[in-house]
Scaffold this motif. Structure first.
Motif, PDB file in Angstrom:
ATOM      1  N   ASP A  92       0.901  -1.053   0.219  1.00 49.13           N
ATOM      2  CA  ASP A  92      -0.293   0.025  -0.031  1.00 49.13           C
ATOM      3  C   ASP A  92       0.922   1.180   0.009  1.00 49.13           C
ATOM      4  N   LEU A  93       1.588   0.743  -1.010  1.00 51.69           N
ATOM      5  CA  LEU A  93       2.838   2.628  -0.903  1.00 51.69           C
ATOM      6  C   LEU A  93       3.394   2.777  -2.111  1.00 51.69           C
ATOM      7  N   VAL A  94       3.996   3.711  -3.156  1.00 57.87           N
ATOM      8  CA  VAL A  94       4.489   3.552  -4.697  1.00 57.87           C
ATOM      9  C   VAL A  94       5.469   3.159  -4.112  1.00 57.87           C
ATOM     10  N   PRO A  95       6.067   2.657  -4.377  1.00 59.16           N
ATOM     11  CA  PRO A  95       7.955   2.583  -4.645  1.00 59.16           C
ATOM     12  C   PRO A  95       8.786   3.738  -4.296  1.00 59.16           C
ATOM     13  N   SER A  96       9.755   3.881  -4.613  1.00 57.48           N
ATOM     14  CA  SER A  96      10.473   4.870  -4.487  1.00 57.48           C
ATOM     15  C   SER A  96      10.841   5.004  -6.001  1.00 57.48           C
ATOM     16  N   PRO A  97      11.568   6.726  -6.406  1.00 56.15           N
ATOM     17  CA  PRO A  97      12.153   6.273  -7.855  1.00 56.15           C
ATOM     18  C   PRO A  97      13.156   5.407  -7.646  1.00 56.15           C
TER      19      PRO A  97
END
Length: 163
Positions: A94-99
């Motif tokens: 439930d998160l967007v992976p980091s760049p």
């Protein structure tokens, strides 16, 4: 009783080539079991657990530890299956992976020569972010790498479908 039920009951156990079934057939079966009737009290099948394990080895992981773990995972990818499995796992949270994780994934896609998955990474980002502004920030952050690897966005490949 119907005639077909009596025929099944009178027929008895079927014979087969498998030894395990022959041993099971040698045991006397209740009439209801031979007739194909399911009576719960007659079933002696061990039940499987219906509760799943909800224990995760990564449940107390910080975002930085998550990012470091997936960067390392993508650095060791050797084939398309591993790449796609790791992407599915990374995007399942439930998160967007980091760049930095996404950059490692894009490099892994290039290493295993999987251009479609590289394009799909950006579709995954677009689906995970909360708004278009966040998506634009990811695009801006990953633009140099996209240009270096020659990765086009789905919007660039199919402009008529772009929203």
């Amino acid at each position: 009783m119907s005639a077909s039920l009596l025929r099944v009951a009178a027929r008895g156990p079927a014979t087969t080539f498998f030894r395990a079934n022959l041993l099971a057939a040698a045991r006397p079966q209740p009439l209801a079991a031979r007739a194909g009737l399911v009576v719960p009290s007659l079933l002696a099948v061990p039940s499987f657990s219906t509760s799943s394990r909800l224990r995760s080895e990564h449940q107390e992981e910080t975002f930085e530890e998550f990012s470091a773990r997936y960067e390392k995972e993508f650095d060791t990818v050797q084939d398309v299956f591993e790449l796609q499995r790791n992407l599915n796992n990374a995007f399942a949270y439930d998160l967007v992976p980091s760049p930095s994780v996404l950059a490692a994934a894009l490099r892994a896609a290039r290493r295993v020569d999987d251009y479609p998955t590289a394009v799909r990474v950006f579709e995954g980002i677009k689906a995970k972010v909360e708004n278009k502004g966040q998506y634009e920030q990811y695009l801006e952050e990953l633009k140099p790498l996209r240009e270096e690897l020659g990765i086009l966005l789905k919007e660039d490949l199919y402009p008529e479908e772009a929203n």
